[in-house]
Design a protein around this motif. Structure first.
Motif, PDB file in Angstrom:
ATOM      1  N   UNK A  54       0.829  -1.252  -0.003  1.00  0.00           N
ATOM      2  CA  UNK A  54       0.047   0.084   0.013  1.00  0.00           C
ATOM      3  C   UNK A  54       0.830   1.300  -0.083  1.00  0.00           C
ATOM      4  N   UNK A  55       2.061   1.330   0.503  1.00  0.00           N
ATOM      5  CA  UNK A  55       2.828   2.239   0.573  1.00  0.00           C
ATOM      6  C   UNK A  55       3.144   2.814  -0.846  1.00  0.00           C
ATOM      7  N   UNK A  56       2.950   1.837  -1.835  1.00  0.00           N
ATOM      8  CA  UNK A  56       3.173   2.460  -3.257  1.00  0.00           C
ATOM      9  C   UNK A  56       2.521   3.588  -3.474  1.00  0.00           C
ATOM     10  N   UNK A  57       1.174   3.420  -3.070  1.00  0.00           N
ATOM     11  CA  UNK A  57       0.303   4.498  -3.436  1.00  0.00           C
ATOM     12  C   UNK A  57       0.715   5.843  -3.284  1.00  0.00           C
ATOM     13  N   UNK A 159      -3.279   3.857   7.619  1.00  0.00           N
ATOM     14  CA  UNK A 159      -3.604   2.206   7.346  1.00  0.00           C
ATOM     15  C   UNK A 159      -2.584   1.540   7.279  1.00  0.00           C
ATOM     16  N   UNK A 160      -1.411   1.914   6.807  1.00  0.00           N
ATOM     17  CA  UNK A 160      -0.255   1.021   6.768  1.00  0.00           C
ATOM     18  C   UNK A 160       0.379   0.721   8.226  1.00  0.00           C
ATOM     19  N   UNK A 161       0.466   1.834   8.913  1.00  0.00           N
ATOM     20  CA  UNK A 161       1.206   1.859  10.135  1.00  0.00           C
ATOM     21  C   UNK A 161       0.242   1.153  11.508  1.00  0.00           C
ATOM     22  N   UNK A 162      -1.001   1.071  11.077  1.00  0.00           N
ATOM     23  CA  UNK A 162      -2.027   0.543  12.293  1.00  0.00           C
ATOM     24  C   UNK A 162      -2.600  -0.824  11.534  1.00  0.00           C
ATOM     25  N   UNK A 163      -2.339  -1.214  10.488  1.00  0.00           N
ATOM     26  CA  UNK A 163      -3.034  -2.367   9.741  1.00  0.00           C
ATOM     27  C   UNK A 163      -4.409  -2.185   9.772  1.00  0.00           C
ATOM     28  N   UNK A 164      -4.899  -0.858   9.269  1.00  0.00           N
ATOM     29  CA  UNK A 164      -6.516  -0.690   9.262  1.00  0.00           C
ATOM     30  C   UNK A 164      -6.882  -0.743   7.620  1.00  0.00           C
ATOM     31  N   UNK A 165      -8.004  -1.101   7.310  1.00  0.00           N
ATOM     32  CA  UNK A 165      -8.382  -1.084   5.869  1.00  0.00           C
ATOM     33  C   UNK A 165      -8.451   0.415   5.429  1.00  0.00           C
ATOM     34  N   UNK A 166      -7.564   0.389   4.178  1.00  0.00           N
ATOM     35  CA  UNK A 166      -7.344   1.649   3.562  1.00  0.00           C
ATOM     36  C   UNK A 166      -8.483   1.993   2.816  1.00  0.00           C
ATOM     37  N   UNK A 167      -9.201   1.087   2.306  1.00  0.00           N
ATOM     38  CA  UNK A 167     -10.511   1.268   1.517  1.00  0.00           C
ATOM     39  C   UNK A 167     -11.635   1.673   2.313  1.00  0.00           C
ATOM     40  N   UNK A 355      -9.219   6.928  12.733  1.00  0.00           N
ATOM     41  CA  UNK A 355      -7.897   6.945  11.569  1.00  0.00           C
ATOM     42  C   UNK A 355      -8.522   8.284  10.960  1.00  0.00           C
ATOM     43  N   UNK A 356      -9.633   8.759  10.551  1.00  0.00           N
ATOM     44  CA  UNK A 356     -10.186   9.623   9.862  1.00  0.00           C
ATOM     45  C   UNK A 356     -10.106  10.706  10.917  1.00  0.00           C
ATOM     46  N   UNK A 357     -10.504  10.655  12.220  1.00  0.00           N
ATOM     47  CA  UNK A 357     -10.520  11.874  12.992  1.00  0.00           C
ATOM     48  C   UNK A 357      -9.239  12.275  13.195  1.00  0.00           C
ATOM     49  N   UNK A 358      -8.186  11.487  13.460  1.00  0.00           N
ATOM     50  CA  UNK A 358      -6.715  11.657  13.503  1.00  0.00           C
ATOM     51  C   UNK A 358      -6.225  12.484  12.088  1.00  0.00           C
ATOM     52  N   UNK A 359      -6.636  12.059  11.203  1.00  0.00           N
ATOM     53  CA  UNK A 359      -6.155  12.873   9.794  1.00  0.00           C
ATOM     54  C   UNK A 359      -6.710  14.091   9.928  1.00  0.00           C
TER      55      UNK A 359
END
Length: 418
Positions: A54-57, A159-167, A355-359
């Motif tokens: 996913x980091x390639x994104x 999503x990458x650092x917490x293993x949460x679904x990016x979708x 995740x959304x809140x933190x962003x």
């Protein structure tokens, strides 16, 4: 001891102006030597932190934003936004806000959003009786939408650092992104009424602008639609979007040359290198925290303070707001997300919601002094002083804080898809 070493080390880095990535490396080495650990896990964990598809994104979406800005796509989105809302009081301000939403739906970056939209919109707004500080404030505030509406580079990092679904993170960002756009549009209307109306509404111009920008509008549809429908992953969507943007810019609009594209690749490579170096050493710290059960200790400590979810989120939000004053979004995200997410999950809070809140909260830090990256971009593009800009931003700060309160009180605004 480890947690305090990290916090004190970060403060020292900020005070002396040391790049955070180098600071994280120094902090990691200090902890390994102090605790008498073997040094071999440093390299292993740094590499593991970057070994993620996913980091390639991230570089792909950065390059998509660059191509969009230089390849004529952004200009067509500005024309469409102008035809849609340019007739409202403070019309050009509304155009800037709506364009930021369009642009954010492709680039995923607040800095790219502010730079591209600012370079196209600030001077025209000045020519229509907007003060330089107000015109810049509108663009700077609207850039926050770029990291909430999908795609979003901060959400990819989370999503990458917490293993949460990016979708799921992308899906959760749609409604908050639209609400932030509407809130900023209302604030712009109230602040820019004295500039009067812009151009009169012209259905023919709207049709021409829509026809001209239809290929540009397909780009966010491809990104979001492909992810939500399951046709491709967020990383694959970034690759598809990049190919599409290149084809449209080079062969349809013919406003992007091969030579300029190579220059954009070099710029993207530099930005990506900064992010990856930061993420590598943040991964080492995350391993240290996990190995020493720091998140579990935080759960016990916070549970002793309160078990009320809303109060806990309020405390964490206030902490993140303070962090955002002094630390850029990317290092704050990669350092704090692995530490905080296990805590909130243990207490029954959805990681996608957090995740959304933190962003969003760390995104506010991008437009607040003293180290707000987007503030400096705005000052440069708009040619205004920091003090003037911050003063003009005050009503927008209030709007964004009210929206944050709404997201805290009504989690369904973020978890609407569940």
């Amino acid at each position: 001891m480890i947690l305090w070493s990290i916090l004190v080390g970060l403060v020292i880095c900020i005070v002396i102006g040391l790049p955070i990535s180098f600071g994280l490396a120094a902090i990691s080495l200090f902890i390994f030597f102090y605790a008498d650990y073997s040094l071999s896990p440093i390299v292993a964990q740094a590499v593991n932190g970057l070994d993620s598809f996913p980091l390639l994104a991230i570089p792909l979406f950065i390059l998509v934003g660059e191509v969009m800005s230089q390849g004529g796509i952004a200009k067509r989105l500005v024309r469409l936004a102008s035809a849609l809302v340019g007739f409202i009081a403070g019309g050009l301000g509304q155009v800037a806000v709506l364009t930021s939403m369009f642009f954010g739906g492709i680039s995923g970056s607040a800095v790219a959003d502010a730079s591209a939209v600012g370079s196209m919109m600030i001077e025209p707004m000045k020519q229509h009786r907007y003060s330089g500080s107000l015109a810049t404030a509108i663009v700077v505030a609207a850039s926050v939408v770029g990291i909430i509406i999908p795609p979003s580079i901060p959400m990819i990092l989370f999503g990458v650092v917490t293993n949460t679904s990016i979708s799921e993170l992308f899906m959760a960002g749609i409604v908050p992104g639209v609400l932030i756009t509407l809130g900023l549009a209302v604030t712009t209307f109230l602040q820019a009424r004295k500039t009067g109306k812009g151009q009169p509404f012209d259905i023919r111009e709207l049709w021409l602008a829509l026809k001209e920008s239809v290929l540009a509008l397909l780009l966010p549809v491809i990104i979001v639609g492909g992810i939500l429908s399951g046709v491709f992953t967020p990383t694959e969507s970034a690759a598809v979007a990049l190919i599409y943007a290149i084809v449209v810019s080079m062969f349809v609009y013919r406003s992007l040359t091969l030579k300029r594209f190579f220059r954009l690749c070099i710029t993207t490579g530099r930005l990506t290198g900064v992010v990856m170096l930061l993420l590598a050493f943040a991964s080492v710290l995350a391993w240290l925290l996990t190995a020493n059960m720091i998140p579990q200790q935080l759960v016990v400590s916070l549970s002793a303070i309160t078990e009320n979810k809303l109060l806990l989120l309020l405390l964490l939000s206030l902490f993140l707001l303070v962090v955002g004053f002094f630390m850029d979004l990317t290092p704050a995200m990669v350092v704090l997300a692995p530490l905080m997410t296990p805590v909130v999950v243990k207490l029954g809070i959805d990681p996608v919601y957090f995740g959304v809140l933190m962003s969003f909260i760390l995104g506010l830090g991008l437009i607040t002094p003293p180290v707000g990256t987007v503030l400096y971009v705005g000052c440069g593009v708009g040619r205004v002083g920091m003090e003037q800009l911050v003063k003009s931003l005050l009503p927008f700060y209030l709007t964004l804080l009210l929206l944050l309160a709404a997201f805290l009180i009504f989690p369904g605004l973020i978890l609407w898809y569940q």
